[in-house]
Write a protein that holds these residues in place. Structure first.
Motif, PDB file in Angstrom:
ATOM      1  N   ASP A  56       5.417  13.827  -0.170  1.00  0.00           N
ATOM      2  CA  ASP A  56       5.200  12.607  -0.949  1.00  0.00           C
ATOM      3  C   ASP A  56       5.142  11.356  -0.073  1.00  0.00           C
ATOM      4  O   ASP A  56       5.428  10.250  -0.543  1.00  0.00           O
ATOM      5  CB  ASP A  56       6.329  12.446  -1.982  1.00  0.00           C
ATOM      6  N   SER A  57       4.778  11.524   1.184  1.00  0.00           N
ATOM      7  CA  SER A  57       4.764  10.381   2.081  1.00  0.00           C
ATOM      8  C   SER A  57       3.829   9.272   1.591  1.00  0.00           C
ATOM      9  O   SER A  57       4.185   8.082   1.623  1.00  0.00           O
ATOM     10  CB  SER A  57       4.346  10.816   3.489  1.00  0.00           C
ATOM     11  N   LEU A  58       2.624   9.641   1.149  1.00  0.00           N
ATOM     12  CA  LEU A  58       1.671   8.620   0.707  1.00  0.00           C
ATOM     13  C   LEU A  58       2.219   7.862  -0.499  1.00  0.00           C
ATOM     14  O   LEU A  58       2.080   6.633  -0.583  1.00  0.00           O
ATOM     15  CB  LEU A  58       0.328   9.252   0.367  1.00  0.00           C
ATOM     16  N   ALA A  59       2.843   8.576  -1.435  1.00  0.00           N
ATOM     17  CA  ALA A  59       3.416   7.903  -2.610  1.00  0.00           C
ATOM     18  C   ALA A  59       4.491   6.906  -2.193  1.00  0.00           C
ATOM     19  O   ALA A  59       4.574   5.788  -2.734  1.00  0.00           O
ATOM     20  CB  ALA A  59       3.994   8.944  -3.577  1.00  0.00           C
ATOM     21  N   GLU A  60       5.323   7.297  -1.216  1.00  0.00           N
ATOM     22  CA  GLU A  60       6.360   6.387  -0.730  1.00  0.00           C
ATOM     23  C   GLU A  60       5.736   5.192   0.000  1.00  0.00           C
ATOM     24  O   GLU A  60       6.227   4.064  -0.105  1.00  0.00           O
ATOM     25  CB  GLU A  60       7.314   7.131   0.207  1.00  0.00           C
ATOM     26  N   LEU A  61       4.650   5.437   0.719  1.00  0.00           N
ATOM     27  CA  LEU A  61       3.978   4.339   1.408  1.00  0.00           C
ATOM     28  C   LEU A  61       3.380   3.347   0.416  1.00  0.00           C
ATOM     29  O   LEU A  61       3.424   2.128   0.642  1.00  0.00           O
ATOM     30  CB  LEU A  61       2.877   4.894   2.321  1.00  0.00           C
ATOM     31  N   LEU A  62       2.837   3.849  -0.676  1.00  0.00           N
ATOM     32  CA  LEU A  62       2.275   2.956  -1.691  1.00  0.00           C
ATOM     33  C   LEU A  62       3.363   2.121  -2.356  1.00  0.00           C
ATOM     34  O   LEU A  62       3.113   0.963  -2.740  1.00  0.00           O
ATOM     35  CB  LEU A  62       1.502   3.766  -2.731  1.00  0.00           C
ATOM     36  N   LYS A  63       4.565   2.676  -2.471  1.00  0.00           N
ATOM     37  CA  LYS A  63       5.695   1.890  -2.993  1.00  0.00           C
ATOM     38  C   LYS A  63       6.025   0.749  -2.025  1.00  0.00           C
ATOM     39  O   LYS A  63       6.329  -0.372  -2.453  1.00  0.00           O
ATOM     40  CB  LYS A  63       6.916   2.787  -3.183  1.00  0.00           C
ATOM     41  N   ILE A  64       5.975   1.062  -0.726  1.00  0.00           N
ATOM     42  CA  ILE A  64       6.225   0.025   0.273  1.00  0.00           C
ATOM     43  C   ILE A  64       5.180  -1.080   0.169  1.00  0.00           C
ATOM     44  O   ILE A  64       5.499  -2.271   0.230  1.00  0.00           O
ATOM     45  CB  ILE A  64       6.231   0.633   1.689  1.00  0.00           C
ATOM     46  N   LYS A  65       3.929  -0.683  -0.035  1.00  0.00           N
ATOM     47  CA  LYS A  65       2.846  -1.680  -0.142  1.00  0.00           C
ATOM     48  C   LYS A  65       2.990  -2.511  -1.411  1.00  0.00           C
ATOM     49  O   LYS A  65       2.693  -3.717  -1.395  1.00  0.00           O
ATOM     50  CB  LYS A  65       1.482  -0.994  -0.107  1.00  0.00           C
ATOM     51  N   ASN A  66       3.441  -1.889  -2.499  1.00  0.00           N
ATOM     52  CA  ASN A  66       3.649  -2.650  -3.736  1.00  0.00           C
ATOM     53  C   ASN A  66       4.724  -3.716  -3.542  1.00  0.00           C
ATOM     54  O   ASN A  66       4.622  -4.828  -4.069  1.00  0.00           O
ATOM     55  CB  ASN A  66       4.041  -1.707  -4.871  1.00  0.00           C
ATOM     56  N   ALA A  67       5.762  -3.362  -2.760  1.00  0.00           N
ATOM     57  CA  ALA A  67       6.845  -4.317  -2.514  1.00  0.00           C
ATOM     58  C   ALA A  67       6.450  -5.344  -1.456  1.00  0.00           C
ATOM     59  O   ALA A  67       6.943  -6.477  -1.468  1.00  0.00           O
ATOM     60  CB  ALA A  67       8.109  -3.572  -2.079  1.00  0.00           C
ATOM     61  N   ARG A  68       5.550  -4.929  -0.529  1.00  0.00           N
ATOM     62  CA  ARG A  68       5.108  -5.828   0.553  1.00  0.00           C
ATOM     63  C   ARG A  68       3.586  -5.706   0.659  1.00  0.00           C
ATOM     64  O   ARG A  68       3.069  -4.891   1.427  1.00  0.00           O
ATOM     65  CB  ARG A  68       5.772  -5.427   1.871  1.00  0.00           C
ATOM     66  N   PRO A  69       2.830  -6.462  -0.117  1.00  0.00           N
ATOM     67  CA  PRO A  69       1.374  -6.292  -0.192  1.00  0.00           C
ATOM     68  C   PRO A  69       0.643  -6.410   1.143  1.00  0.00           C
ATOM     69  O   PRO A  69      -0.452  -5.860   1.297  1.00  0.00           O
ATOM     70  CB  PRO A  69       0.950  -7.429  -1.148  1.00  0.00           C
ATOM     71  N   ALA A  70       1.233  -7.107   2.124  1.00  0.00           N
ATOM     72  CA  ALA A  70       0.548  -7.264   3.414  1.00  0.00           C
ATOM     73  C   ALA A  70       0.530  -5.977   4.231  1.00  0.00           C
ATOM     74  O   ALA A  70      -0.174  -5.892   5.246  1.00  0.00           O
ATOM     75  CB  ALA A  70       1.224  -8.373   4.225  1.00  0.00           C
ATOM     76  N   THR A  71       1.273  -4.977   3.811  1.00  0.00           N
ATOM     77  CA  THR A  71       1.337  -3.705   4.535  1.00  0.00           C
ATOM     78  C   THR A  71      -0.030  -3.019   4.534  1.00  0.00           C
ATOM     79  O   THR A  71      -0.727  -2.994   3.517  1.00  0.00           O
ATOM     80  CB  THR A  71       2.374  -2.765   3.893  1.00  0.00           C
ATOM     81  N   LYS A  72      -0.397  -2.437   5.668  1.00  0.00           N
ATOM     82  CA  LYS A  72      -1.650  -1.689   5.789  1.00  0.00           C
ATOM     83  C   LYS A  72      -1.350  -0.196   5.861  1.00  0.00           C
ATOM     84  O   LYS A  72      -0.430   0.222   6.584  1.00  0.00           O
ATOM     85  CB  LYS A  72      -2.421  -2.114   7.034  1.00  0.00           C
ATOM     86  N   ILE A  73      -2.122   0.598   5.135  1.00  0.00           N
ATOM     87  CA  ILE A  73      -1.943   2.052   5.121  1.00  0.00           C
ATOM     88  C   ILE A  73      -3.279   2.710   5.433  1.00  0.00           C
ATOM     89  O   ILE A  73      -4.310   2.377   4.840  1.00  0.00           O
ATOM     90  CB  ILE A  73      -1.429   2.548   3.750  1.00  0.00           C
TER      91      ILE A  73
END
Length: 314
Positions: A56-73
């Motif tokens: 579930d790494s991608l799902a966790e990464l998308l949670k990080i991006k939701n909390a910090r929109p500037a994050t790049k994935i």
């Protein structure tokens, strides 16, 4: 990008491969780092590269991006390896300085700040050498053998305990655009000749998950490192060939003299058969090494993509 201190940015590249369990802690570490950099009037560009994780790494990464929109994935189509993940992150990095950090958090986030301080003090290439490492015994033994081979065959002044944790300015990071996929980027950076600023740290014990750095991947990296930067394997076997030829001539002269003096057949079939088998094995090994060099030439000529990006979340 402007060179003023207020606008300078650190690009932090974090390869992710089956790290779903640790990504929440990684998000906290990134938030702490961003606050520490703000005190130094630096911004943070966090770039996560999902290297074909099956959890579930991608799902966790998308949670990080939701909390910090500037994050790049960046999401790969499959597992291409940590080296390719770092290089993909570098191609998308826009910061004035680039750093790499593993998602298992064995490398402390505080060390990134220490490297940034060294960069602000004028170091263009800052490396963090392991003072100690809380890894299994076999891992430590394999690492010691690997770095000893690197020092013996490739870079005599390479740090004895090696390093992965590093930071470089943009000018050095851009050099990665010219190297092929199979080249070890750490050795390449060292090869460029920039004098590194060396820091030390203690590598932590893994808390979440298990290492996916298999023996096969370690072996491939060792071969890529040695054959990508050194001709010494070929020269070693050339030297063995010269010594073998000289020994064969001497042995032939001995047989001729012994036959003239004593007559009759000389014993030693088992010895000769053993020597023939041994030297044929050396020939096959030599052909294998030559084949590895030729394969790298073929791989460079065909210009296959070193990694394939399935999707980006910017």
């Amino acid at each position: 990008m402007s060179s003023s201190a207020e606008e300078r940015v650190l690009s932090l590249i974090i390869p992710v491969y089956y790290n779903a369990e640790s990504l929440r802690d990684v998000a906290k570490a990134v938030a702490w780092l961003e606050a520490a950099l703000a005190q130094r009037k630096l911004g943070l560009e966090a770039i996560f590269v999902d290297d074909g994780s099956g959890d579930d790494s991608l799902a966790e990464l998308l949670k990080i991006k939701n909390a910090r929109p500037a994050t790049k994935i960046i999401k790969f189509t499959r597992n291409f390896g940590a080296v390719q993940a770092v290089r993909a992150g570098m191609r998308h990095a826009t910061g004035d300085v680039v750093a790499y950090m593993a998602a298992d958090l064995q490398d402390p986030i505080e060390q990134v700040v220490a490297m940034v301080d060294a960069w602000l003090a004028g170091g263009r290439y800052v490396i963090s050498v392991r003072r100690s490492r809380a890894d299994p015994l076999l891992t430590r033994i394999a690492a010691r053998i690997y770095y000893r081979l690197i020092r013996m065959l490739v870079a005599p002044d390479f740090p004895r305990k090696g390093y992965d944790f590093r930071l470089m300015d943009r000018a050095i990071a851009k050099q990665h655009e010219a190297i092929p996929a199979y080249v070890n980027p750490i050795i390449f950076e060292f090869y460029l000749g920039f004098k590194p600023t060396v820091l030390e740290y203690d590598r932590r014990e893994r808390v979440h998950g298990k290492s996916r750095w298999s023996f096969r991947k370690r072996l491939n990296l060792m071969l890529d490192t040695i054959l990508g930067f050194s001709v010494r394997p070929l020269r070693m076997f050339s030297a063995i060939g010269v010594l073998t030829a000289a020994a064969s001539v001497c042995y032939g002269i001995f047989l001729v003299i012994a036959t003239l003096l004593h007559g009759g057949d000389m014993p030693g079939f088992a010895t000769i058969a053993t020597l023939i088998s041994f030297f044929f094995s050396l020939v096959l090994l030599m052909l294998g090494i030559i084949g590895e060099y030729i394969w790298r030439i073929f791989d460079r000529v065909t210009q296959r993509p070193e990694s394939v990006i399935e999707e980006t979340y910017f």
